[in-house]
Design a protein around this motif. Structure first.
Motif, short mmCIF file in Angstrom:
data_model
loop_
_atom_site.label_atom_id
_atom_site.label_comp_id
_atom_site.label_asym_id
_atom_site.label_seq_id
_atom_site.Cartn_x
_atom_site.Cartn_y
_atom_site.Cartn_z
N LEU A 1 0.76 -1.20 0.03
CA LEU A 1 0.02 0.19 -0.13
C LEU A 1 0.89 1.14 -0.03
O LEU A 1 1.90 1.37 0.58
N VAL A 2 0.32 2.26 -0.51
CA VAL A 2 0.89 3.76 -0.62
C VAL A 2 -0.15 4.55 -0.33
O VAL A 2 -1.38 4.36 -0.52
N LEU A 3 0.30 5.85 0.03
CA LEU A 3 -0.92 6.88 0.27
C LEU A 3 -1.24 7.24 -1.21
O LEU A 3 -0.53 7.19 -2.19
N ASP A 4 -2.36 7.88 -1.08
CA ASP A 4 -3.03 8.00 -2.54
C ASP A 4 -2.13 9.07 -3.39
O ASP A 4 -2.23 8.83 -4.47
N ASP A 5 -1.59 9.99 -2.60
CA ASP A 5 -0.91 10.95 -3.28
C ASP A 5 0.38 10.78 -3.46
O ASP A 5 1.30 11.48 -4.11
N SER A 6 0.91 9.25 -3.45
CA SER A 6 2.21 8.87 -3.87
C SER A 6 2.71 8.95 -5.02
O SER A 6 1.74 8.72 -5.87
N PRO A 7 3.99 9.28 -5.61
CA PRO A 7 4.22 9.08 -6.93
C PRO A 7 4.38 7.87 -7.34
O PRO A 7 4.40 7.59 -8.66
N LEU A 8 4.31 6.66 -6.41
CA LEU A 8 4.37 5.31 -6.84
C LEU A 8 3.09 4.84 -7.44
O LEU A 8 2.10 4.72 -6.49
N LYS A 9 3.11 4.36 -8.62
CA LYS A 9 1.76 3.90 -9.15
C LYS A 9 1.88 2.39 -9.52
O LYS A 9 0.81 1.72 -9.64
N ALA A 10 3.21 1.80 -9.63
CA ALA A 10 3.19 0.29 -9.39
C ALA A 10 4.45 -0.22 -8.99
O ALA A 10 5.47 0.82 -8.56
N LEU A 11 4.68 -1.55 -8.75
CA LEU A 11 5.86 -1.86 -8.07
C LEU A 11 7.15 -1.33 -9.21
O LEU A 11 8.29 -1.06 -8.30
N GLY A 12 7.02 -1.42 -10.20
CA GLY A 12 8.29 -0.85 -11.13
C GLY A 12 8.68 0.59 -10.76
O GLY A 12 9.75 1.05 -11.19
N ASP A 13 7.90 1.32 -10.06
CA ASP A 13 8.09 2.65 -9.77
C ASP A 13 9.15 2.68 -8.43
O ASP A 13 9.73 4.02 -8.12
N ILE A 14 9.25 1.78 -7.89
CA ILE A 14 10.10 1.62 -6.57
C ILE A 14 11.42 1.61 -6.94
O ILE A 14 11.94 1.36 -7.85
N GLU A 15 12.36 2.64 -6.20
CA GLU A 15 13.86 3.23 -6.46
C GLU A 15 14.43 2.63 -5.41
O GLU A 15 13.98 2.48 -4.21
N PRO A 16 16.01 2.73 -5.47
CA PRO A 16 16.66 2.29 -4.41
C PRO A 16 16.47 3.22 -3.04
O PRO A 16 16.66 2.42 -2.01
N ASP A 17 16.00 4.12 -2.99
CA ASP A 17 15.82 4.86 -1.87
C ASP A 17 14.53 4.91 -1.28
O ASP A 17 13.94 5.49 -0.29
N THR A 18 13.66 4.10 -1.90
CA THR A 18 12.12 3.52 -1.32
C THR A 18 12.12 3.00 -0.07
O THR A 18 12.76 1.96 -0.03
N VAL A 19 11.50 3.39 0.95
CA VAL A 19 11.49 2.76 2.00
C VAL A 19 10.27 1.67 2.30
O VAL A 19 9.22 2.38 2.29
N ILE A 20 10.38 0.48 2.35
CA ILE A 20 9.06 -0.16 2.59
C ILE A 20 8.85 -0.88 3.76
O ILE A 20 10.03 -1.49 4.30
N ALA A 21 8.03 -0.70 4.45
CA ALA A 21 7.61 -1.33 5.67
C ALA A 21 7.16 -2.54 5.59
O ALA A 21 6.03 -2.87 5.01
N PHE A 22 7.65 -3.89 6.56
CA PHE A 22 7.10 -4.86 6.68
C PHE A 22 6.74 -5.01 8.04
O PHE A 22 7.47 -4.52 9.04
N ALA A 23 5.72 -6.10 8.33
CA ALA A 23 5.34 -6.21 9.76
C ALA A 23 6.54 -6.80 10.81
O ALA A 23 6.88 -6.29 11.68
N ASP A 24 6.99 -8.06 10.29
CA ASP A 24 8.23 -8.42 11.02
C ASP A 24 8.77 -9.60 10.32
O ASP A 24 8.32 -10.10 9.45
#
Length: 302
Positions: free
Chosen positions: A122-145
């Motif tokens: 999930l991303v916030l609605d105003d995020s510039p990320l539209k698909a997984l392919g938009d993820i970049e090396p400085d993108t922070v992804i949160a995982f539960a554990d």
């Protein structure tokens, strides 16, 4: 479903199990007693395990007494069954794969997963990320554990299939829980929160577990389905009499017609899907393969 696998087995699990049992009072040494280790299975921590209903249903189907013991973790259940202190336990796919991979625990009955995604990113609605392919090396992804199926293993597999690897193509943040991943996303500490597909439906309902309004978040990717949704594990030390009784009773007890009585346990049983009786290790191999993508050898977890 909550699908967390504690990496370290609980020290002294048999001590934890002693003295916290509920259900029918019975001698643990009796061959006419089914010792059932239970723990909450749902994503909702407020959900209660239907101990009385399970006890009544199992006793009616087997003609044996049932002694229920509530334990705090998957690992405590596995250790207790592995050491012969408990006869059965029911849990989700990844911890079942962990248990079966030890060679000391059997899966008596398992249900294939439904053909639906388990995880979503999930991303916030105003995020510039539209698909997984938009993820970049400085993108922070949160995982539960690191031990969460829907909050780590399955989304990591999803990202891997999209050509994305942690620390190379994105930055990994272990938040400590699904709800904490959402807080990190909401507060800007994470760009993406990977979680269970059950959560987006909570938007706008005021549930503290999912603090978003409708339209505030959106998905940029979904995982594959779970090969095994739920499994009843059994001790290799139980008698043939008890094993036979359970193999016949379990599909009757954990059936969709008992959904109202089973409560949270019914959530992992797909409607209209026949259970697999005495599945082998090959049925759980996909979990081992997915775990390896996340740099975890599930066969060596202890």
């Amino acid at each position: 479903m909550r699908l967390r696998i504690p990496i370290a087995l609980v020290a002294g699990a048999t001590l934890v199990l002693t003295g916290c049992s509920g259900g029918t009072e019975a001698s643990a040494s009796s061959d006419d007693v089914i010792r059932f280790a239970t723990l909450p299975l749902g994503d909702d921590p407020k959900a209660e395990t239907p101990v009385t209903a399970i006890t009544d249903l199992l006793e009616a189907e087997t003609g044996m007494q049932v002694e229920v013991t509530d334990v705090p973790s998957y690992s405590a259940v596995i250790e207790a069954i592995r050491n012969g202190h408990q006869d059965i336990g029911i849990m989700s796919g990844f911890p079942s794969a962990l248990a079966v991979s030890t060679g000391d625990v059997d899966s008596l009955v398992a249900w294939p997963g439904e053909e639906e995604p388990v995880s979503t990113c999930l991303v916030l609605d105003d995020s510039p990320l539209k698909a997984l392919g938009d993820i970049e090396p400085d993108t922070v992804i949160a995982f539960a554990d690191p031990a969460s199926s829907s909050g780590y293993f399955m989304p990591t597999h999803m990202l891997h299939e999209a050509g994305l690897e942690a620390d190379e193509d994105y930055q990994k943040l272990m938040s400590g829980g699904h709800d904490r991943s959402f807080i990190a996303l909401k507060n800007g500490q994470a760009d993406v929160a990977c979680t269970s597909t059950i959560f987006p439906a909570m938007a706008g309902k005021g549930d503290p577990l999912f603090p978003f309004e409708k339209g505030e978040i959106r998905s940029i990717g979904e995982s594959i389905s779970m090969p095994i949704s739920i499994s009843v594990l059994g001790s290799k030390d139980m008698s043939g009499k008890k094993r036979t009784a359970l193999l016949e009773a379990i599909p009757q007890v954990f059936a969709t017609e008992n959904a109202d009585k089973l409560g949270v346990y019914a959530e992992g049983i797909p409607a209209g899907v026949e259970p697999i009786i005495e599945p082998g290790k090959e049925e759980f191999q996909p979990f081992v393969d997915i775990a390896k993508i996340a740099d975890v050898d599930i066969s060596e977890l202890e």
